[in-house]
Design a protein around this motif. Structure first.
Motif, PDB file in Angstrom:
ATOM      1  N   ASN A  24      67.046   8.598  43.222  1.00 40.67           N
ATOM      2  CA  ASN A  24      65.808   9.384  43.251  1.00 40.67           C
ATOM      3  C   ASN A  24      64.683   8.689  42.491  1.00 40.67           C
ATOM      4  O   ASN A  24      63.527   8.687  42.926  1.00 40.67           O
ATOM      5  CB  ASN A  24      66.048  10.771  42.647  1.00 40.67           C
ATOM      6  N   LEU A  25      65.021   8.122  41.342  1.00 43.14           N
ATOM      7  CA  LEU A  25      64.019   7.427  40.528  1.00 43.14           C
ATOM      8  C   LEU A  25      63.382   6.283  41.313  1.00 43.14           C
ATOM      9  O   LEU A  25      62.154   6.139  41.355  1.00 43.14           O
ATOM     10  CB  LEU A  25      64.670   6.900  39.248  1.00 43.14           C
ATOM     11  N   VAL A  26      64.218   5.482  41.947  1.00 41.80           N
ATOM     12  CA  VAL A  26      63.718   4.314  42.684  1.00 41.80           C
ATOM     13  C   VAL A  26      62.912   4.743  43.913  1.00 41.80           C
ATOM     14  O   VAL A  26      61.782   4.287  44.125  1.00 41.80           O
ATOM     15  CB  VAL A  26      64.890   3.402  43.107  1.00 41.80           C
ATOM     16  N   CYS A  27      63.489   5.631  44.720  1.00 41.74           N
ATOM     17  CA  CYS A  27      62.860   5.992  45.996  1.00 41.74           C
ATOM     18  C   CYS A  27      61.592   6.827  45.818  1.00 41.74           C
ATOM     19  O   CYS A  27      60.596   6.605  46.510  1.00 41.74           O
ATOM     20  CB  CYS A  27      63.857   6.751  46.878  1.00 41.74           C
ATOM     21  N   PHE A  28      61.623   7.783  44.904  1.00 44.68           N
ATOM     22  CA  PHE A  28      60.475   8.662  44.734  1.00 44.68           C
ATOM     23  C   PHE A  28      59.370   8.028  43.897  1.00 44.68           C
ATOM     24  O   PHE A  28      58.185   8.109  44.248  1.00 44.68           O
ATOM     25  CB  PHE A  28      60.907   9.980  44.079  1.00 44.68           C
ATOM     26  N   TYR A  29      59.747   7.401  42.781  1.00 50.01           N
ATOM     27  CA  TYR A  29      58.746   6.980  41.808  1.00 50.01           C
ATOM     28  C   TYR A  29      58.348   5.507  41.912  1.00 50.01           C
ATOM     29  O   TYR A  29      57.277   5.123  41.444  1.00 50.01           O
ATOM     30  CB  TYR A  29      59.240   7.303  40.393  1.00 50.01           C
ATOM     31  N   LEU A  30      59.202   4.690  42.498  1.00 51.60           N
ATOM     32  CA  LEU A  30      58.847   3.282  42.681  1.00 51.60           C
ATOM     33  C   LEU A  30      58.408   2.980  44.108  1.00 51.60           C
ATOM     34  O   LEU A  30      57.845   1.919  44.379  1.00 51.60           O
ATOM     35  CB  LEU A  30      60.038   2.387  42.303  1.00 51.60           C
ATOM     36  N   ILE A  31      58.662   3.921  45.029  1.00 54.52           N
ATOM     37  CA  ILE A  31      58.250   3.729  46.425  1.00 54.52           C
ATOM     38  C   ILE A  31      57.256   4.817  46.853  1.00 54.52           C
ATOM     39  O   ILE A  31      56.135   4.528  47.248  1.00 54.52           O
ATOM     40  CB  ILE A  31      59.480   3.729  47.372  1.00 54.52           C
ATOM     41  N   GLY A  32      57.674   6.094  46.771  1.00 52.70           N
ATOM     42  CA  GLY A  32      56.876   7.192  47.303  1.00 52.70           C
ATOM     43  C   GLY A  32      55.526   7.375  46.634  1.00 52.70           C
ATOM     44  O   GLY A  32      54.481   7.402  47.309  1.00 52.70           O
ATOM     45  N   ILE A  33      55.508   7.520  45.306  1.00 55.13           N
ATOM     46  CA  ILE A  33      54.254   7.784  44.597  1.00 55.13           C
ATOM     47  C   ILE A  33      53.288   6.594  44.668  1.00 55.13           C
ATOM     48  O   ILE A  33      52.102   6.782  44.974  1.00 55.13           O
ATOM     49  CB  ILE A  33      54.534   8.201  43.142  1.00 55.13           C
ATOM     50  N   PRO A  34      53.726   5.344  44.402  1.00 55.69           N
ATOM     51  CA  PRO A  34      52.787   4.217  44.558  1.00 55.69           C
ATOM     52  C   PRO A  34      52.234   4.099  45.976  1.00 55.69           C
ATOM     53  O   PRO A  34      51.039   3.847  46.158  1.00 55.69           O
ATOM     54  CB  PRO A  34      53.655   2.997  44.203  1.00 55.69           C
ATOM     55  N   LEU A  35      53.099   4.323  46.982  1.00 58.65           N
ATOM     56  CA  LEU A  35      52.636   4.259  48.370  1.00 58.65           C
ATOM     57  C   LEU A  35      51.607   5.346  48.648  1.00 58.65           C
ATOM     58  O   LEU A  35      50.564   5.098  49.277  1.00 58.65           O
ATOM     59  CB  LEU A  35      53.829   4.411  49.321  1.00 58.65           C
ATOM     60  N   GLY A  36      51.879   6.568  48.153  1.00 60.42           N
ATOM     61  CA  GLY A  36      50.937   7.663  48.349  1.00 60.42           C
ATOM     62  C   GLY A  36      49.606   7.409  47.658  1.00 60.42           C
ATOM     63  O   GLY A  36      48.539   7.704  48.215  1.00 60.42           O
TER      64      GLY A  36
END
Length: 486
Positions: A409-421
């Motif tokens: 969750n840490l990797v997918c949400f905070y290192l991918i999802g939020i920066p992409l958004g």
């Protein structure tokens, strides 16, 4: 020769029909077990969250500023606190579910009491988040009028969040022993009384925001009081043996498991809160926050159905691991995912059909309604993904694999999802759409990663781990009786 071949084909056909019939029977039996847990759970969660959504609707028709303030509190502060408590409480799901499967019913009441101790301490530590709401919202850069409204509303949420300590843990305790239909009834009554209470306080008595929050408090604590009556009244004789000092023993291992669970679920729930915060930095923040939070609440309301299947996944996996049935676990996971996905497709279509009309339940502002309409396609895809990854989270909780999923969750949400958004929202013309696309990207990568993790899991080895965990926390029934008497 031909007769022999025909006979062979006929026998093979009959065997295939028998296998197909046996598979259908197994799916039907497993589905009944799943729905026995999922249906009461989703009714209770949809009803409980429905009171929050209804409250937002009433506040939205009182004041647009207060709508944004309420959205800020509910999406940031309350979701933050709820995420921690839900995560900390999910250790109760793991331990109670596996204890029930192993026949250690008397341990379930102790696990429940331990969760109350851990959650009460945790919530009390977190109270400054609500007490200093205005200062926090200003500190993170929200508009002053919205921050002031949010700070006032956050004080009303203090007595509300304390119901989470009991309602979350009791639901997990009861559903582990397949007794959560009582919660469905209580939650149904909660939602039924919440609407007339809101009408009375907001419109009849003209209490505005205060009336909406007062009705929310009254209806939420109605469920907790009903749960106490059910447990203490003798309807759980095998699992509730009374209050005992045994609950204060071996708290450290429980806290460790609770923290793992807390991090896993918090990273999921906070993810959406951070995205709402990003929306607050855009032009016309009042419209952006209101529209984004309306879509989030619709998404979250449907997510409550998925949480019902999360609970079912946790109970089925933990029960069967406690019994030592690795093959049943894998079959149950397949049926769970299939059922939940079908429901997700239904709501995906429903959301596309109604689009803009949904927003008028919450606001009369045409600007907010237009923004919600623009987000409806992305909202539909989010709802579709809701039908998959919560089920997998339930499987992880049932098996005690929270730490691994927390890392995912840490990797997918905070290192991918939020920066992409953030990139799509601020560096392109997509604005709020860009934030939501990033959110979907994070959820999609998380779903793929957890599917792969579950697929590669050695369930025979998980059975051994469950047995070791139960042995570590085990107390004999007569030892508990002695501690209660003392």
């Amino acid at each position: 020769m031909d007769d022999g071949m025909e006979t062979t084909k006929l026998l093979r056909h009959e065997e295939e029909e028998e296998d197909e019939g046996d598979l259908k029977r197994r799916i039907w039996i497993e589905s009944k077990k799943i729905w026995r847990v999922a249906l009461p759970s989703l009714i209770s969660r949809v009803s409980a969250f429905g009171t929050i959504v209804v409250t937002q609707s009433f506040i939205g028709h009182v004041s647009e500023i207060d709508l944004a303030g309420y959205a800020l509190v509910q999406t940031l502060s309350v979701r933050f606190i709820n995420g921690i408590l839900l995560g900390m409480s999910s250790a109760t799901e793991t331990l109670c579910g596996q204890s029930f499967g192993a026949g250690q019913h008397h341990m379930m009441g102790i696990h429940l009491q331990r969760s109350w101790i851990v959650d009460l301490i945790t919530l009390t530590i977190l109270l400054p988040i609500l007490i200093f709401g205005t200062q926090i919202y200003k500190l993170v850069g929200e508009e002053e009028s919205i921050a002031n409204s949010g700070g006032y509303i956050s004080l009303w949420f203090i007595p509300f969040v304390y119901n989470y300590v009991f309602s979350l843990t009791i639901q997990m305790y009861l559903q582990a022993q397949l007794k959560n239909m009582i919660i469905a009834w209580l939650s149904g009554f909660q939602f039924a009384i919440h609407i007339p209470l809101s009408l009375l306080f907001v419109y009849k008595l003209n209490m505005g925001v205060e009336g909406a929050m007062l009705s929310l408090l009254m209806s939420s604590w109605f469920v907790v009081i009903g749960e106490f009556i059910y447990i203490f009244g003798g309807w759980c004789p095998n699992s509730w043996k009374g209050f005992t000092v045994a609950a204060f023993k071996d708290l450290v291992p429980v806290v460790k498991l609770s923290i793992s669970s807390g991090v896993m679920l918090c990273l999921e729930l906070w993810y959406y809160a951070v995205l709402v915060l990003l929306a607050g930095y855009m032009e016309n923040a009042e419209v952006a926050i209101s529209a984004f939070s309306i879509c989030q609440n619709i998404n979250s309301w449907e997510f409550m159905i998925s949480l019902g299947f999360l609970g079912a996944g946790c109970v089925r996996v933990s029960n069967e691991l406690g019994r030592g049935n690795a093959k049943v676990v894998t079959f149950s996971i397949k049926v769970l995912l299939g059922t939940s996905t079908v429901i997700g497709v239904f709501f995906f279509v429903l959301c596309l059909v109604f689009r803009k009309n949904i927003s008028y339940l919450f606001t009369n502002d045409e600007r907010v309604a237009d923004t919600v309409s623009d987000l409806s396609l992305l909202l539909s895809f989010s709802i579709l993904l809701n039908s998959i990854y919560p089920v997998l989270s339930g499987v992880a909780i049932g098996a005690g694999m929270q730490t691994t999923v927390a890392i995912v969750n840490l990797v997918c949400f905070y290192l991918i999802g939020i920066p992409l958004g953030a990139l799509l929202g601020y560096l392109t013309t997509l604005q709020v759409k860009g934030i939501w696309i990033g959110m979907i990207g994070g959820v999609l990568t998380q779903t793929i990663a957890v599917v792969y993790m579950i697929w590669r899991t050695d369930w025979d080895n998980e059975v051994k781990k469950a047995s070791e965990r139960l042995t570590r926390f085990y107390l004999k029934s007569d030892e508990i009786s002695e501690l209660i008497s003392n």
